[in-house]
Write a protein that holds these residues in place. Structure first.
Motif, PDB file in Angstrom:
ATOM      1  N   UNK A 234       0.811  -1.223   0.000  1.00  0.00           N
ATOM      2  CA  UNK A 234       0.000   0.000   0.000  1.00  0.00           C
ATOM      3  C   UNK A 234       0.838   1.264   0.000  1.00  0.00           C
ATOM      4  N   UNK A 235       2.137   1.071   0.060  1.00  0.00           N
ATOM      5  CA  UNK A 235       2.994   2.252   0.200  1.00  0.00           C
ATOM      6  C   UNK A 235       2.856   3.213  -0.983  1.00  0.00           C
ATOM      7  N   UNK A 236       2.826   2.635  -2.177  1.00  0.00           N
ATOM      8  CA  UNK A 236       2.773   3.513  -3.349  1.00  0.00           C
ATOM      9  C   UNK A 236       1.492   4.353  -3.345  1.00  0.00           C
ATOM     10  N   UNK A 237       0.366   3.691  -3.080  1.00  0.00           N
ATOM     11  CA  UNK A 237      -0.899   4.428  -3.060  1.00  0.00           C
ATOM     12  C   UNK A 237      -0.902   5.494  -1.976  1.00  0.00           C
ATOM     13  N   UNK A 238      -0.352   5.144  -0.832  1.00  0.00           N
ATOM     14  CA  UNK A 238      -0.306   6.110   0.258  1.00  0.00           C
ATOM     15  C   UNK A 238       0.568   7.302  -0.124  1.00  0.00           C
ATOM     16  N   UNK A 239       1.674   7.017  -0.778  1.00  0.00           N
ATOM     17  CA  UNK A 239       2.569   8.114  -1.164  1.00  0.00           C
ATOM     18  C   UNK A 239       1.883   9.052  -2.162  1.00  0.00           C
ATOM     19  N   UNK A 240       1.218   8.460  -3.147  1.00  0.00           N
ATOM     20  CA  UNK A 240       0.490   9.280  -4.127  1.00  0.00           C
ATOM     21  C   UNK A 240      -0.551  10.132  -3.407  1.00  0.00           C
ATOM     22  N   UNK A 241      -1.272   9.485  -2.517  1.00  0.00           N
ATOM     23  CA  UNK A 241      -2.314  10.163  -1.736  1.00  0.00           C
ATOM     24  C   UNK A 241      -1.729  11.343  -0.954  1.00  0.00           C
ATOM     25  N   UNK A 242      -0.629  11.108  -0.271  1.00  0.00           N
ATOM     26  CA  UNK A 242      -0.037  12.165   0.558  1.00  0.00           C
ATOM     27  C   UNK A 242       0.457  13.320  -0.300  1.00  0.00           C
ATOM     28  N   UNK A 243       1.142  12.967  -1.384  1.00  0.00           N
ATOM     29  CA  UNK A 243       1.702  14.019  -2.245  1.00  0.00           C
ATOM     30  C   UNK A 243       0.582  14.874  -2.819  1.00  0.00           C
ATOM     31  N   UNK A 244      -0.484  14.193  -3.266  1.00  0.00           N
ATOM     32  CA  UNK A 244      -1.569  14.941  -3.897  1.00  0.00           C
ATOM     33  C   UNK A 244      -2.386  15.719  -2.874  1.00  0.00           C
ATOM     34  N   UNK A 245      -2.761  15.053  -1.800  1.00  0.00           N
ATOM     35  CA  UNK A 245      -3.637  15.721  -0.834  1.00  0.00           C
ATOM     36  C   UNK A 245      -2.942  16.831  -0.080  1.00  0.00           C
ATOM     37  N   UNK A 246      -1.677  16.599   0.230  1.00  0.00           N
ATOM     38  CA  UNK A 246      -0.985  17.603   1.033  1.00  0.00           C
ATOM     39  C   UNK A 246      -0.165  18.548   0.174  1.00  0.00           C
ATOM     40  N   UNK A 247      -0.261  18.352  -1.121  1.00  0.00           N
ATOM     41  CA  UNK A 247       0.435  19.214  -2.071  1.00  0.00           C
ATOM     42  C   UNK A 247       1.911  19.360  -1.719  1.00  0.00           C
ATOM     43  N   UNK A 248       2.556  18.210  -1.603  1.00  0.00           N
ATOM     44  CA  UNK A 248       3.978  18.234  -1.313  1.00  0.00           C
ATOM     45  C   UNK A 248       4.743  18.569  -2.594  1.00  0.00           C
ATOM     46  N   UNK A 249       5.655  19.484  -2.500  1.00  0.00           N
ATOM     47  CA  UNK A 249       6.553  19.763  -3.628  1.00  0.00           C
ATOM     48  C   UNK A 249       7.978  19.581  -3.165  1.00  0.00           C
ATOM     49  N   UNK A 250       8.845  19.325  -4.098  1.00  0.00           N
ATOM     50  CA  UNK A 250      10.249  19.059  -3.776  1.00  0.00           C
ATOM     51  C   UNK A 250      10.366  17.976  -2.709  1.00  0.00           C
ATOM     52  N   UNK A 251       9.842  16.811  -3.066  1.00  0.00           N
ATOM     53  CA  UNK A 251       9.904  15.676  -2.161  1.00  0.00           C
ATOM     54  C   UNK A 251      11.069  14.794  -2.584  1.00  0.00           C
ATOM     55  N   UNK A 252      11.949  14.510  -1.663  1.00  0.00           N
ATOM     56  CA  UNK A 252      13.020  13.563  -1.944  1.00  0.00           C
ATOM     57  C   UNK A 252      12.614  12.229  -1.325  1.00  0.00           C
ATOM     58  N   UNK A 253      12.433  11.231  -2.178  1.00  0.00           N
ATOM     59  CA  UNK A 253      11.980   9.921  -1.701  1.00  0.00           C
ATOM     60  C   UNK A 253      13.159   8.950  -1.768  1.00  0.00           C
ATOM     61  N   UNK A 254      13.399   8.251  -0.671  1.00  0.00           N
ATOM     62  CA  UNK A 254      14.490   7.278  -0.658  1.00  0.00           C
ATOM     63  C   UNK A 254      13.977   5.880  -0.932  1.00  0.00           C
ATOM     64  N   UNK A 255      14.652   5.251  -1.876  1.00  0.00           N
ATOM     65  CA  UNK A 255      14.324   3.874  -2.193  1.00  0.00           C
ATOM     66  C   UNK A 255      15.559   3.033  -1.893  1.00  0.00           C
ATOM     67  N   UNK A 256      15.325   1.793  -1.458  1.00  0.00           N
ATOM     68  CA  UNK A 256      16.477   0.975  -1.074  1.00  0.00           C
ATOM     69  C   UNK A 256      17.253   0.494  -2.290  1.00  0.00           C
ATOM     70  N   UNK A 257      16.568   0.272  -3.401  1.00  0.00           N
ATOM     71  CA  UNK A 257      17.272  -0.287  -4.564  1.00  0.00           C
ATOM     72  C   UNK A 257      17.095   0.615  -5.789  1.00  0.00           C
ATOM     73  N   UNK A 258      18.032   0.450  -6.725  1.00  0.00           N
ATOM     74  CA  UNK A 258      17.969   1.235  -7.959  1.00  0.00           C
ATOM     75  C   UNK A 258      16.720   0.860  -8.754  1.00  0.00           C
ATOM     76  N   UNK A 259      16.485  -0.455  -8.814  1.00  0.00           N
ATOM     77  CA  UNK A 259      15.327  -0.928  -9.544  1.00  0.00           C
ATOM     78  C   UNK A 259      14.034  -0.375  -8.920  1.00  0.00           C
TER      79      UNK A 259
END
Ligand code: AMP
Length: 463
Positions: A234-259
């Motif tokens: 559910x992480x991806x959906x939650x992230x989309x939700x947060x970015x859109x609803x809270x109007x986050x700009x300049x978000x740096x998201x850390x991912x564990x792998x390149x893929x």
């Protein structure tokens, strides 16, 4: 008389003061107030400072000042100051800072790093370079090709030394040290300290002044940290939700792998959020372009791996998201250090999968000696207390993104997206036990849940 807390009072030359005024810096940060006089005095320095504290200026300014004052002339291919950094991005960033601060001085800075043509760099090195910023591997390439010699180095900086060791550069560093005159000024900066760093400092530094601007291995006070317990699916959906609803700009998201970074960037882009991925497999020009667009606000989100993110310096980066927790707890400190930089407030939100990331979370909370606040977002997050109590329904579907009837809408007005249903998340005194009887999460399915009118799944007694 000059008041104490000014750059002028630190003894910096007029052309540097002018450049600082133009850059809009009025007051030295703590590392600058303590570090600049120590470096100007000519001795070695051991500095415990994480990124965002203003550490680059704390060594660049006094280096520029000292080189300007010295009668020594810089010879072609023989820099007088060498700044070693772990990553290309950081090298480029430091070089840019040195140029900014030294713009009114007749001193030249240049950066050499991998991923771009050696030829172009060699050509630029045909003119004298006073301050060289370099990543270790590419520097050694230039030395073996004869385009550079370290015989005139008077000042050496190891920037983010802990990261250089993490990345396995110790042998390169030792090789590089062997190629420099023994008599020189050495400055070592590190965000974290372990036995390896202490050993390196012991062999490199002589009677160093010591500057410690933040408690070691603790997180910047200015960063507002929180986390959400959310199944991986559910992480991806939650992230989309947060970015859109809270109007986050300049978000740096850390991912564990390149893929993982690539995939998430694609998914966010598909959701209409301008995103790019930044990691070591990307060509250097793609990395530079992505970073540039991110800095200029043309990209809303940058998904990066730990190593790639080291060089990202954006003024007042407002938001860092850990899409996965890092395996090495110190990396959490580095990651959230990307926000709350030099006076600005920042937020760091971690999406933590209760099934497989509780161990990392406990290690992080032990390291930073505090419990990170839990935030609930109805329909997405899991109530920590309930993890050990009950299993979720088996046939649940992915949550609705819009107008979710019971999905605890987050409110842009509310700091950190704390659930607007009055709940402010849990404040557990102890971290929960790992994986104790929590229900298995069923993936949201290949078609995702975004924009679907599915009933939100409820876990335990959230909302
Ligand atoms: P650093 O810790 O060197 O990565 O710097 C963090 C950020 O703070 C950079 O964006 C600098 O431009 C900025 N900065 C550094 N020193 C100051 C200062 N004295 N006042 C305001 N901003 C600063």
């Amino acid at each position: 008389m000059q008041s104490e807390n000014t750059f002028a009072a630190l003894g910096l030359a007029e052309p540097l003061l002018r450049a600082l005024t133009e850059a809009g810096y009025t007051t030295p940060t703590p590392i600058q107030a303590k570090g600049i006089p120590a470096v100007l005095a000519g001795g070695d320095l051991l500095a415990a400072a994480q990124t965002g504290t203003g550490k680059t200026a704390s060594f660049s300014l006094p280096i520029l000042h000292r080189l300007m004052e010295s009668a020594q002339r810089t010879r072609t291919g023989r820099p007088r100051a060498l700044i070693l950094t772990p990553t290309r991005e950081l090298a480029a960033q430091v070089d840019e800072s040195v140029r900014t601060y030294g713009q009114h001085l007749p001193l030249r800075s240049f950066a050499v790093y991998g991923g771009v043509s050696v030829f172009g760099q060699s050509k630029a090195l045909r003119r004298p370079v006073d301050i060289l910023v370099a990543t270790p591997g590419r520097l050694l390439d230039h030395i073996s090709q004869g385009t550079l010699s370290l015989s005139d180095v008077e000042i050496l900086v190891l920037d983010e030394a802990d990261r250089m060791l993490d990345m396995g550069f110790i042998r390169d560093i030792r090789k590089i040290m062997d190629k420099m005159p023994a008599k020189r000024q050495n400055l070592l900066f590190s965000a974290t300290f372990n036995d390896d760093i202490r050993a390196l400092a012991g062999s490199l530094l002589t009677n160093p002044a010591s500057v410690d601007v933040a408690p070691r291995n603790t997180t910047a006070e200015r960063v507002d940290q929180s986390l959400m317990l959310v199944p991986q699916s559910k992480k991806r959906d939650l992230l989309v939700h947060l970015i859109q609803e809270q109007q986050w700009f300049q978000v740096l998201v850390f991912s564990r792998t390149k893929h993982g970074a690539d995939r998430l960037a694609e998914q966010l882009t598909r959701a209409g959020i301008p995103t790019a991925a930044l990691h070591g497999n990307k060509a250097q020009n793609a990395r530079t372009r992505a970073l540039d667009q991110f800095k200029r606000g043309k990209l809303q989100v940058l998904v990066a791996t730990d190593i790639a993110a080291r060089g990202i310096d954006v003024d007042s980066l407002p938001m860092v998201v850990n899409f996965e927790l890092p395996n090495v707890p110190e990396d959490y400190v580095h990651r959230i250090g990307r926000t709350g930089r030099a006076g600005a407030e920042g937020k760091a939100v971690s999406l933590v999968c209760p099934e497989n990331e509780m161990k990392q979370l406990r290690a992080i909370e032990r390291l930073i000696q505090r419990t990170v606040e839990r935030i609930t977002v109805g329909g997405y997050t899991v109530d920590e207390a309930s993890i050990s109590r009950q299993r979720p329904p088996r046939d649940a579907k992915a949550p609705a993104q819009r107008n979710g009837h019971r999905h605890g809408r987050t409110n842009p007005e509310q700091p950190n997206g704390r659930s607007t249903d009055g709940k402010r998340g849990l404040h557990p005194q102890r971290a929960p036990r790992d994986g104790q009887g929590q229900g298995r999460d069923k993936p949201a399915g290949r078609h995702g849940g975004q924009g679907r009118d599915a009933r939100p799944r409820r876990f335990g007694n959230v909302d």
